[in-house]
Design a protein around this motif. Sequence first.
Motif, PDB file in Angstrom:
ATOM      1  N   ALA A   1       0.979  -1.246   0.149  1.00 21.25           N
ATOM      2  CA  ALA A   1      -0.070   0.129  -0.088  1.00 21.25           C
ATOM      3  C   ALA A   1       0.729   1.279  -0.062  1.00 21.25           C
ATOM      4  O   ALA A   1       0.646   2.225  -0.718  1.00 21.25           O
ATOM      5  CB  ALA A   1      -0.703  -0.104   1.296  1.00 21.25           C
ATOM      6  N   LEU A   2       1.940   1.295   0.774  1.00 22.66           N
ATOM      7  CA  LEU A   2       2.865   2.462   0.724  1.00 22.66           C
ATOM      8  C   LEU A   2       3.601   2.552  -0.712  1.00 22.66           C
ATOM      9  O   LEU A   2       3.810   3.731  -1.000  1.00 22.66           O
ATOM     10  CB  LEU A   2       3.948   2.385   1.784  1.00 22.66           C
ATOM     11  CG  LEU A   2       3.513   2.511   3.273  1.00 22.66           C
ATOM     12  CD1 LEU A   2       4.637   2.153   4.262  1.00 22.66           C
ATOM     13  CD2 LEU A   2       3.046   3.857   3.346  1.00 22.66           C
ATOM     14  N   MET A   3       4.088   1.509  -1.296  1.00 22.91           N
ATOM     15  CA  MET A   3       4.644   1.671  -2.558  1.00 22.91           C
ATOM     16  C   MET A   3       3.380   2.214  -3.542  1.00 22.91           C
ATOM     17  O   MET A   3       3.868   3.199  -4.423  1.00 22.91           O
ATOM     18  CB  MET A   3       4.960   0.281  -3.183  1.00 22.91           C
ATOM     19  CG  MET A   3       6.107  -0.367  -2.476  1.00 22.91           C
ATOM     20  SD  MET A   3       6.772  -1.844  -2.959  1.00 22.91           S
ATOM     21  CE  MET A   3       7.191  -1.375  -4.522  1.00 22.91           C
ATOM     22  N   VAL A   4       2.087   1.913  -3.350  1.00 26.33           N
ATOM     23  CA  VAL A   4       1.055   2.379  -4.390  1.00 26.33           C
ATOM     24  C   VAL A   4       0.793   3.869  -4.046  1.00 26.33           C
ATOM     25  O   VAL A   4       0.858   4.809  -4.981  1.00 26.33           O
ATOM     26  CB  VAL A   4      -0.277   1.613  -4.183  1.00 26.33           C
ATOM     27  CG1 VAL A   4      -1.385   2.362  -5.022  1.00 26.33           C
ATOM     28  CG2 VAL A   4       0.132   0.165  -4.775  1.00 26.33           C
ATOM     29  N   ILE A   5       0.709   4.290  -2.856  1.00 29.45           N
ATOM     30  CA  ILE A   5       0.606   5.659  -2.477  1.00 29.45           C
ATOM     31  C   ILE A   5       1.875   6.493  -2.752  1.00 29.45           C
ATOM     32  O   ILE A   5       1.703   7.652  -3.314  1.00 29.45           O
ATOM     33  CB  ILE A   5       0.363   5.702  -0.780  1.00 29.45           C
ATOM     34  CG1 ILE A   5      -0.955   5.171  -0.595  1.00 29.45           C
ATOM     35  CG2 ILE A   5       0.271   7.166  -0.299  1.00 29.45           C
ATOM     36  CD1 ILE A   5      -1.257   4.991   1.038  1.00 29.45           C
TER      37      ILE A   5
ATOM     38  N   ALA B   1       1.443   9.569  -5.744  1.00 26.17           N
ATOM     39  CA  ALA B   1       2.070  10.861  -5.070  1.00 26.17           C
ATOM     40  C   ALA B   1       3.155  11.366  -6.061  1.00 26.17           C
ATOM     41  O   ALA B   1       2.962  12.436  -6.383  1.00 26.17           O
ATOM     42  CB  ALA B   1       2.797  10.885  -3.444  1.00 26.17           C
ATOM     43  N   LEU B   2       3.989  10.674  -6.519  1.00 21.91           N
ATOM     44  CA  LEU B   2       4.853  10.948  -7.463  1.00 21.91           C
ATOM     45  C   LEU B   2       4.164  11.461  -8.840  1.00 21.91           C
ATOM     46  O   LEU B   2       4.557  12.290  -9.703  1.00 21.91           O
ATOM     47  CB  LEU B   2       5.927   9.876  -7.821  1.00 21.91           C
ATOM     48  CG  LEU B   2       7.071   9.741  -6.660  1.00 21.91           C
ATOM     49  CD1 LEU B   2       7.809   8.543  -6.932  1.00 21.91           C
ATOM     50  CD2 LEU B   2       7.817  11.109  -6.519  1.00 21.91           C
ATOM     51  N   TRP B   3       3.088  10.682  -9.263  1.00 22.91           N
ATOM     52  CA  TRP B   3       2.383  10.635 -10.259  1.00 22.91           C
ATOM     53  C   TRP B   3       1.688  12.377 -10.345  1.00 22.91           C
ATOM     54  O   TRP B   3       1.669  13.065 -11.309  1.00 22.91           O
ATOM     55  CB  TRP B   3       1.271   9.654 -10.539  1.00 22.91           C
ATOM     56  CG  TRP B   3       0.734   9.632 -11.901  1.00 22.91           C
ATOM     57  CD1 TRP B   3       0.543  10.698 -12.521  1.00 22.91           C
ATOM     58  CD2 TRP B   3       0.250   8.573 -12.681  1.00 22.91           C
ATOM     59  NE1 TRP B   3      -0.159  10.204 -13.963  1.00 22.91           N
ATOM     60  CE2 TRP B   3      -0.443   9.116 -13.776  1.00 22.91           C
ATOM     61  CE3 TRP B   3       0.331   7.199 -12.277  1.00 22.91           C
ATOM     62  CZ2 TRP B   3      -0.963   8.133 -14.683  1.00 22.91           C
ATOM     63  CZ3 TRP B   3      -0.584   6.542 -13.182  1.00 22.91           C
ATOM     64  CH2 TRP B   3      -1.115   6.907 -14.321  1.00 22.91           C
ATOM     65  N   PHE B   4       1.118  12.601  -9.266  1.00 15.36           N
ATOM     66  CA  PHE B   4       0.369  13.773  -9.242  1.00 15.36           C
ATOM     67  C   PHE B   4       1.398  14.990  -9.178  1.00 15.36           C
ATOM     68  O   PHE B   4       0.807  16.037  -9.389  1.00 15.36           O
ATOM     69  CB  PHE B   4      -0.387  13.808  -7.762  1.00 15.36           C
ATOM     70  CG  PHE B   4      -1.889  12.941  -8.061  1.00 15.36           C
ATOM     71  CD1 PHE B   4      -2.479  13.382  -9.045  1.00 15.36           C
ATOM     72  CD2 PHE B   4      -2.088  11.824  -7.441  1.00 15.36           C
ATOM     73  CE1 PHE B   4      -3.859  12.457  -9.169  1.00 15.36           C
ATOM     74  CE2 PHE B   4      -3.319  11.171  -7.659  1.00 15.36           C
ATOM     75  CZ  PHE B   4      -4.113  11.330  -8.555  1.00 15.36           C
ATOM     76  N   HIS B   5       2.640  14.583  -8.331  1.00 18.61           N
ATOM     77  CA  HIS B   5       3.456  15.906  -8.299  1.00 18.61           C
ATOM     78  C   HIS B   5       4.298  16.100  -9.514  1.00 18.61           C
ATOM     79  O   HIS B   5       4.301  17.332  -9.682  1.00 18.61           O
ATOM     80  CB  HIS B   5       4.466  15.415  -7.229  1.00 18.61           C
ATOM     81  CG  HIS B   5       5.384  16.500  -6.967  1.00 18.61           C
ATOM     82  ND1 HIS B   5       5.221  17.613  -6.368  1.00 18.61           N
ATOM     83  CD2 HIS B   5       6.850  16.496  -7.125  1.00 18.61           C
ATOM     84  CE1 HIS B   5       6.165  18.336  -6.024  1.00 18.61           C
ATOM     85  NE2 HIS B   5       7.260  17.824  -6.788  1.00 18.61           N
ATOM     86  N   TYR B   6       4.607  15.035 -10.175  1.00 25.68           N
ATOM     87  CA  TYR B   6       5.248  15.418 -11.566  1.00 25.68           C
ATOM     88  C   TYR B   6       4.607  15.420 -12.822  1.00 25.68           C
ATOM     89  O   TYR B   6       5.244  15.611 -13.733  1.00 25.68           O
ATOM     90  CB  TYR B   6       6.559  14.433 -11.695  1.00 25.68           C
ATOM     91  CG  TYR B   6       7.698  14.677 -10.608  1.00 25.68           C
ATOM     92  CD1 TYR B   6       8.481  15.798 -10.605  1.00 25.68           C
ATOM     93  CD2 TYR B   6       7.875  13.550  -9.444  1.00 25.68           C
ATOM     94  CE1 TYR B   6       9.463  16.027  -9.511  1.00 25.68           C
ATOM     95  CE2 TYR B   6       8.816  13.755  -8.492  1.00 25.68           C
ATOM     96  CZ  TYR B   6       9.411  14.953  -8.623  1.00 25.68           C
ATOM     97  OH  TYR B   6      10.484  15.261  -7.546  1.00 25.68           O
TER      98      TYR B   6
END
Length: 64
Positions: free
Chosen positions: A34-38, A42-47
Motif C-alpha cells: 500500500a505504501l508503494m502504491v501511495i 504521489a509522484l504521479w500527481f506531483h510530477y
Amino acid sequence: MAQPLQQAHPLQDNSSTAGRTPSVLLWLGAGVGALMVIGALALWFHYGTQVFFEMIRTGFAACF
C-alpha cells in the motif's frame, strides 16, 4: 512385525503468538504494498503523467 519404539506425536505450539506470525507477515506485506502504491500515486500527481512514465521507462531501460 516390528513396532516403533516411540509413538510420533505432533508438536504443539501453545504460545500466545503461535497463530499470529503468518497474519502479522501478511499485514506487513500488505502495508508495504500500500505504501508503494501511495508513493507512486504521489509522484504521479506531483510530477505529472509525462515525467512519471518517462522515469519508469528510463528505469526499465537501465535494467535491461
